[in-house]
Design a protein around this motif. Structure first.
Motif, PDB file in Angstrom:
ATOM      1  N   SER A 190     -14.657 -21.251  49.143  1.00  0.00           N
ATOM      2  CA  SER A 190     -14.076 -21.968  49.067  1.00  0.00           C
ATOM      3  C   SER A 190     -12.604 -23.253  48.686  1.00  0.00           C
ATOM      4  CB  SER A 190     -13.683 -22.829  47.079  1.00  0.00           C
ATOM      5  OG  SER A 190     -12.623 -21.480  47.370  1.00  0.00           O
ATOM      6  N   GLY A 191     -12.407 -24.661  49.119  1.00  0.00           N
ATOM      7  CA  GLY A 191     -11.979 -24.799  49.140  1.00  0.00           C
ATOM      8  C   GLY A 191     -11.858 -24.951  51.315  1.00  0.00           C
ATOM      9  N   ASP A 192     -10.294 -25.008  51.099  1.00  0.00           N
ATOM     10  CA  ASP A 192     -10.776 -24.715  53.163  1.00  0.00           C
ATOM     11  C   ASP A 192     -10.220 -23.750  53.690  1.00  0.00           C
ATOM     12  OD1 ASP A 192      -9.334 -26.471  55.216  1.00  0.00           O
ATOM     13  OD2 ASP A 192      -9.078 -24.354  55.096  1.00  0.00           O
TER      14      ASP A 192
ATOM     15  N   ALA B 131      -7.871 -26.918  47.223  1.00  0.00           N
ATOM     16  CA  ALA B 131      -7.386 -27.071  45.366  1.00  0.00           C
ATOM     17  C   ALA B 131      -6.483 -27.750  45.487  1.00  0.00           C
ATOM     18  CB  ALA B 131      -7.469 -25.499  45.656  1.00  0.00           C
TER      19      ALA B 131
ATOM     20  N   PRO C  41     -13.258 -27.826  46.947  1.00  0.00           N
ATOM     21  CA  PRO C  41     -13.397 -27.370  45.637  1.00  0.00           C
ATOM     22  C   PRO C  41     -14.693 -26.844  44.618  1.00  0.00           C
ATOM     23  CG  PRO C  41     -13.200 -29.214  45.537  1.00  0.00           C
ATOM     24  CD  PRO C  41     -13.251 -29.456  46.652  1.00  0.00           C
TER      25      PRO C  41
ATOM     26  N   TYR D 151      -5.774 -19.103  52.728  1.00  0.00           N
ATOM     27  CA  TYR D 151      -6.445 -18.110  51.672  1.00  0.00           C
ATOM     28  C   TYR D 151      -7.902 -17.888  51.068  1.00  0.00           C
ATOM     29  CZ  TYR D 151      -1.637 -19.874  50.470  1.00  0.00           C
ATOM     30  OH  TYR D 151       0.142 -20.353  49.738  1.00  0.00           O
ATOM     31  N   GLY D 152      -8.722 -17.431  52.691  1.00  0.00           N
ATOM     32  CA  GLY D 152      -9.776 -17.255  52.358  1.00  0.00           C
ATOM     33  C   GLY D 152     -10.400 -16.771  53.897  1.00  0.00           C
TER      34      GLY D 152
ATOM     35  N   ARG E   3      -7.272 -27.158  36.263  1.00  0.00           N
ATOM     36  CA  ARG E   3      -8.044 -25.659  36.074  1.00  0.00           C
ATOM     37  C   ARG E   3      -9.669 -26.603  36.386  1.00  0.00           C
ATOM     38  NH1 ARG E   3      -4.654 -25.838  31.863  1.00  0.00           N
ATOM     39  NH2 ARG E   3      -6.497 -27.258  29.620  1.00  0.00           N
ATOM     40  N   ASN E   4     -10.675 -25.712  37.394  1.00  0.00           N
ATOM     41  CA  ASN E   4     -11.116 -26.047  37.933  1.00  0.00           C
ATOM     42  C   ASN E   4     -11.889 -27.139  38.505  1.00  0.00           C
ATOM     43  OD1 ASN E   4     -12.753 -23.233  36.596  1.00  0.00           O
ATOM     44  ND2 ASN E   4     -12.315 -24.650  34.712  1.00  0.00           N
TER      45      ASN E   4
ATOM     46  N   ARG F 180     -14.978 -29.388  39.032  1.00  0.00           N
ATOM     47  CA  ARG F 180     -16.419 -28.673  38.699  1.00  0.00           C
ATOM     48  C   ARG F 180     -16.449 -28.905  37.059  1.00  0.00           C
ATOM     49  NH1 ARG F 180     -14.349 -22.427  40.589  1.00  0.00           N
ATOM     50  NH2 ARG F 180     -13.978 -23.301  43.304  1.00  0.00           N
TER      51      ARG F 180
ATOM     52  N   TYR G 212      -1.068 -21.677  43.890  1.00  0.00           N
ATOM     53  CA  TYR G 212      -2.398 -20.701  44.361  1.00  0.00           C
ATOM     54  C   TYR G 212      -1.693 -19.788  43.636  1.00  0.00           C
ATOM     55  CZ  TYR G 212      -3.958 -24.486  47.714  1.00  0.00           C
ATOM     56  OH  TYR G 212      -4.517 -25.220  48.230  1.00  0.00           O
ATOM     57  N   ASN G 213      -3.178 -19.159  43.333  1.00  0.00           N
ATOM     58  CA  ASN G 213      -3.605 -17.073  42.428  1.00  0.00           C
ATOM     59  C   ASN G 213      -2.256 -17.555  41.732  1.00  0.00           C
ATOM     60  OD1 ASN G 213      -5.630 -16.746  43.907  1.00  0.00           O
ATOM     61  ND2 ASN G 213      -4.264 -16.463  45.390  1.00  0.00           N
ATOM     62  N   PRO G 214      -2.192 -17.967  40.383  1.00  0.00           N
ATOM     63  CA  PRO G 214      -1.222 -18.340  39.966  1.00  0.00           C
ATOM     64  C   PRO G 214      -0.945 -17.266  38.144  1.00  0.00           C
ATOM     65  CG  PRO G 214      -2.476 -20.117  38.987  1.00  0.00           C
ATOM     66  CD  PRO G 214      -2.519 -19.435  40.756  1.00  0.00           C
TER      67      PRO G 214
ATOM     68  N   LEU H 255      -8.494 -20.207  38.121  1.00  0.00           N
ATOM     69  CA  LEU H 255      -9.013 -21.604  38.746  1.00  0.00           C
ATOM     70  C   LEU H 255      -7.590 -22.002  38.691  1.00  0.00           C
ATOM     71  CD1 LEU H 255     -12.700 -21.265  38.459  1.00  0.00           C
ATOM     72  CD2 LEU H 255     -11.416 -21.860  40.656  1.00  0.00           C
ATOM     73  N   THR H 256      -6.791 -21.810  38.276  1.00  0.00           N
ATOM     74  CA  THR H 256      -5.803 -23.105  38.422  1.00  0.00           C
ATOM     75  C   THR H 256      -4.734 -23.509  39.018  1.00  0.00           C
ATOM     76  OG1 THR H 256      -5.546 -22.485  36.275  1.00  0.00           O
ATOM     77  CG2 THR H 256      -3.769 -23.721  36.240  1.00  0.00           C
TER      78      THR H 256
HETATM   79  N1  SAH Z   1      -9.390 -20.841  49.990  1.00  0.00           N
HETATM   80  C1  SAH Z   1      -9.142 -22.037  48.480  1.00  0.00           C
HETATM   81  C2  SAH Z   1      -8.429 -21.189  47.740  1.00  0.00           C
HETATM   82  C3  SAH Z   1      -8.308 -19.811  47.633  1.00  0.00           C
HETATM   83  S1  SAH Z   1      -7.061 -19.558  46.622  1.00  0.00           S
HETATM   84  C4  SAH Z   1      -8.862 -23.593  48.612  1.00  0.00           C
HETATM   85  O1  SAH Z   1      -8.214 -23.743  49.970  1.00  0.00           O
HETATM   86  O2  SAH Z   1      -8.460 -23.982  47.982  1.00  0.00           O
HETATM   87  C5  SAH Z   1      -7.562 -18.499  44.994  1.00  0.00           C
HETATM   88  C6  SAH Z   1      -6.727 -19.857  44.412  1.00  0.00           C
HETATM   89  O3  SAH Z   1      -7.251 -21.092  44.603  1.00  0.00           O
HETATM   90  C7  SAH Z   1      -7.417 -20.236  42.792  1.00  0.00           C
HETATM   91  O4  SAH Z   1      -6.973 -18.654  41.543  1.00  0.00           O
HETATM   92  C8  SAH Z   1      -6.752 -21.625  42.498  1.00  0.00           C
HETATM   93  O5  SAH Z   1      -5.345 -21.679  42.244  1.00  0.00           O
HETATM   94  C9  SAH Z   1      -7.265 -21.742  43.757  1.00  0.00           C
HETATM   95  N2  SAH Z   1      -8.568 -22.806  43.492  1.00  0.00           N
HETATM   96  C10 SAH Z   1      -9.652 -22.933  43.851  1.00  0.00           C
HETATM   97  N3  SAH Z   1     -10.693 -23.504  43.686  1.00  0.00           N
HETATM   98  C11 SAH Z   1      -9.421 -24.462  42.870  1.00  0.00           C
HETATM   99  C12 SAH Z   1     -10.075 -25.004  41.414  1.00  0.00           C
HETATM  100  N4  SAH Z   1     -11.605 -25.899  41.274  1.00  0.00           N
HETATM  101  N5  SAH Z   1      -9.438 -25.845  40.421  1.00  0.00           N
HETATM  102  C13 SAH Z   1      -8.301 -24.705  40.405  1.00  0.00           C
HETATM  103  N6  SAH Z   1      -7.647 -24.167  41.008  1.00  0.00           N
HETATM  104  C14 SAH Z   1      -8.804 -23.522  42.366  1.00  0.00           C
END
Ligand code: SAH
Length: 249
Positions: free
Chosen positions: A83-85, A115, A14, A89-90, A195-196, A199, A163-165, A220-221
């Motif tokens: 970001s994330g995995d 996330a 994240p 959605y990556g 959110r975030n 971070r 995701y992507n709300p 980012l929620t």
């Molecule tokens: N590959 C990422 C997702 C990418 S899609 C993963 O595995 O997390 C992007 C969406 O992921 C954002 O709109 C939000 O809904 C979520 N997201 C990504 N990073 C975030 C974070 N640090 N805090 C909250 N939501 C996050």
């Protein structure tokens, strides 16, 4: 001999280094170049001061993968980051779509903390039982299909992670998503808004399905909607695994 470089598709977690896997860190360290969307390269560049870093803009995912493939063919080891995995959605799927059947380049996907997992840990233990993730972005997926998935997830009493709300241009999907959830889930169902996650600017609220739109929701929620057994205890959102017993410690 194959002189081509290797492509690591890396989920960086994240945000903070502490939430990154050791394997992800190592892959970036042994790469000649790190490529990614600017928001993500900004998060990691301080850890790799001697590595070439190439940032690109959002919506250029396919071009980014073509470029990564060319770099690997020129002999460079490349880390393509999400970001994330990277498989949620990556970039991982796009990289496999772009590579040709005959391209002699190895791809390794390195798992990251998505996330949903980061958000769940922050608010307690909300995804202890069956859950689904649904992206509300209708840029690549038809909105009717997304609504059907929301409907069935709610009917199936799944915990739902959105995701992507909402973004500046997409504001109505979250309202419709709430309406669909309310058809099948009680209005006092616990909902966590994170959110975030992970971070500096991390924030979260625990609210209810009825009131969830009063909280700030942006790109980012993560929105976590409980199932019919989810409860709030000591300010945390918890979904029990056992249906009949309520434990008290
Ligand atoms: N590959 C990422 C997702 C990418 S899609 C993963 O595995 O997390 C992007 C969406 O992921 C954002 O709109 C939000 O809904 C979520 N997201 C990504 N990073 C975030 C974070 N640090 N805090 C909250 N939501 C996050």
């Amino acid at each position: 001999m194959n002189k081509n470089g290797k492509i690591y598709v890396v989920g960086i977690g994240p945000g903070k280094k502490a939430d990154m896997t050791f394997k992800a860190y190592e892959a970036m360290e042994k790469s000649d170049i790190i490529v990614g969307y600017k928001t993500y390269t900004d998060l990691i560049e301080e850890y790799f001061p001697n590595t070439e870093i190439k940032s690109s803009s959002m919506m250029k995912e396919v071009d980014r993968c073509i470029e990564v493939l060319e770099l690997a063919k020129s002999g460079k080891n490349v880390a393509l980051i999400s970001s994330g995995d990277a498989g949620v959605y990556g970039m991982a799927g796009i990289m496999y779509e772009v590579i040709g059947e005959n391209d002699d380049v190895e791809i390794e996907v390195i798992a990251g903390v998505t996330a949903t997992n980061a958000a769940a840990a922050i608010v307690g233990a909300p995804i202890m039982h069956d859950y689904v993730t649904i992206s509300l972005s209708n840029l690549l997926t038809d909105w009717e299909l997304i609504k059907k998935r929301l409907e069935l997830a709610a009917q199936g009493d799944f915990i739902v992670s959105l995701y992507n709300p909402k973004s500046k241009g997409r504001t109505t999907q979250i309202v419709e998503a709430q309406e669909i959830m309310l058809k099948h889930k009680p209005k006092d169902t616990p909902v966590a808004i994170v959110r975030n996650a992970g971070r500096e600017t991390e924030e979260h609220e625990i609210t209810t399905l009825e009131k969830m739109l009063d909280s700030e929701i942006n790109m980012l929620t993560i929105v976590l909607i409980g199932n019919s057994n989810t409860f709030v205890k000591k300010g945390k959102m918890v979904t029990p695994r056992g249906y009949d017993k309520k434990y008290e410690y």
